[in-house]
Scaffold this motif. Structure first.
Motif, short mmCIF file in Angstrom:
data_model
loop_
_atom_site.label_atom_id
_atom_site.label_comp_id
_atom_site.label_asym_id
_atom_site.label_seq_id
_atom_site.Cartn_x
_atom_site.Cartn_y
_atom_site.Cartn_z
N MET A 12 -49.34 31.24 -70.70
CA MET A 12 -49.89 32.38 -69.98
C MET A 12 -49.10 33.63 -70.35
O MET A 12 -47.93 33.55 -70.67
N SER A 13 -49.79 34.76 -70.27
CA SER A 13 -49.18 36.04 -70.61
C SER A 13 -49.67 37.11 -69.65
O SER A 13 -50.77 37.02 -69.10
N LEU A 14 -48.88 38.15 -69.51
CA LEU A 14 -49.26 39.33 -68.73
C LEU A 14 -49.60 40.44 -69.72
O LEU A 14 -48.76 40.80 -70.55
N ILE A 15 -50.83 40.95 -69.65
CA ILE A 15 -51.26 42.00 -70.59
C ILE A 15 -52.01 43.10 -69.83
O ILE A 15 -52.62 42.84 -68.80
N PRO A 16 -51.97 44.33 -70.36
CA PRO A 16 -52.79 45.40 -69.79
C PRO A 16 -54.24 45.24 -70.23
O PRO A 16 -54.50 44.70 -71.32
N LEU A 17 -55.17 45.67 -69.38
CA LEU A 17 -56.59 45.56 -69.69
C LEU A 17 -57.23 46.93 -69.82
O LEU A 17 -56.88 47.87 -69.13
N PHE A 18 -58.21 47.00 -70.71
CA PHE A 18 -59.02 48.19 -70.92
C PHE A 18 -60.47 47.78 -70.66
O PHE A 18 -61.11 47.19 -71.53
N PRO A 19 -60.99 48.07 -69.46
CA PRO A 19 -62.37 47.70 -69.14
C PRO A 19 -63.38 48.62 -69.85
O PRO A 19 -63.19 49.83 -69.90
N LEU A 20 -64.42 48.01 -70.41
CA LEU A 20 -65.48 48.75 -71.10
C LEU A 20 -66.85 48.30 -70.61
O LEU A 20 -66.99 47.18 -70.11
N ASN A 21 -67.85 49.13 -70.83
CA ASN A 21 -69.23 48.77 -70.52
C ASN A 21 -69.87 47.96 -71.63
O ASN A 21 -71.08 47.75 -71.62
N MET A 22 -69.10 47.58 -72.62
CA MET A 22 -69.61 46.73 -73.69
C MET A 22 -68.58 45.66 -74.01
O MET A 22 -67.38 45.89 -73.86
N ALA A 23 -69.08 44.49 -74.40
CA ALA A 23 -68.18 43.41 -74.79
C ALA A 23 -67.73 43.65 -76.23
O ALA A 23 -68.41 44.31 -77.00
N LEU A 24 -66.58 43.13 -76.56
CA LEU A 24 -66.07 43.20 -77.92
C LEU A 24 -65.76 41.77 -78.36
O LEU A 24 -65.25 40.97 -77.56
N PHE A 25 -66.06 41.46 -79.63
CA PHE A 25 -65.91 40.10 -80.13
C PHE A 25 -64.92 40.06 -81.29
O PHE A 25 -64.67 41.08 -81.94
N PRO A 26 -64.35 38.89 -81.56
CA PRO A 26 -63.37 38.77 -82.65
C PRO A 26 -63.93 39.27 -83.99
O PRO A 26 -65.10 39.10 -84.29
N GLY A 27 -63.05 39.93 -84.75
CA GLY A 27 -63.43 40.38 -86.09
C GLY A 27 -64.18 41.70 -86.12
O GLY A 27 -64.57 42.15 -87.19
N VAL A 28 -64.40 42.33 -84.98
CA VAL A 28 -65.11 43.60 -84.92
C VAL A 28 -64.10 44.70 -84.63
O VAL A 28 -63.21 44.53 -83.81
#
Length: 191
Positions: free
Chosen positions: A1-17
């Motif tokens: 487990m890790s603690l990370i900051p989040l950036f909420p968006l109105n769109m999903a982002l997928f690996p490699g993009v």
């Protein structure tokens, strides 16, 4: 487990993009500064309710991203490009004093690489067509050489509802993900 900051968006982002973002809120300027100084990334999560500016509730899956380019815009905004990397599940969230959303996350396993089966050649044609739309030109994609890349790029570009995007992000098998996309393509295109 890790603690990370989040950036909420109105769109999903997928690996490699790779996605361009404009940063102007103080909490996200701090997030970007900290990421650049420590050469770490942050989590991008899809907003479930709320807005990008202000507090938001997020879906429980996200993507860890790294900043691959940045510049100062003429209008005083910070412009960054982030590249999608590892998937994670959000276990718990809390807000820091400045409103930055933090999360305790568990990392989802990396996928094995698979060539694109010939049975999915039609999906390659759909992807090529989707990439021609003007609205997609701001996104940057690597060439498709694997089933994983094809499935993630289609998930990024198809007009899906949020629940379908999160379901695809949670999937651990790129061939099953492609089969899911192929089976639902007509329905999604009509929505």
């Amino acid at each position: 487990m890790s603690l990370i900051p989040l950036f909420p968006l109105n769109m999903a982002l997928f690996p490699g993009v790779t996605l361009p973002l404009r940063i102007f809120e103080q909490r996200y300027l701090r997030l970007v500064t900290d990421s650049l100084k420590s050469d770490t990334g942050f989590g991008v999560v899809l907003i479930r309710s709320g807005r990008e500016v202000g507090p938001a509730e997020v879906w429980p899956l996200g993507l860890y991203v790294r900043i691959v380019d940045w510049s100062q815009g003429e209008e005083g905004l910070l412009h960054i490009d982030v590249a999608g990397d590892s998937r994670f599940r959000v276990l718990e969230t809390f807000r820091e004093e400045d409103g930055l959303l933090m999360a305790e996350v568990e990392w989802l396993p990396d996928e094995d690489s698979h060539p694109v089966p010939e049975s999915f050649d039609g999906l390659m044609a759909v992807l090529d067509e989707l990439k021609q739309h003007t609205a997609m030109l701001s996104l940057k994609f690597a060439p498709v050489e694997t089933a994983e890349a094809l499935s993630w790029q289609l998930a990024q570009l198809l007009p899906l509802d949020d629940a379908a995007r999160v379901e695809l992000l949670a999937s651990h098998d790129p061939l099953e993900r492609l089969a899911n996309i192929a089976a639902n393509l007509d329905r999604w295109a009509k929505e």
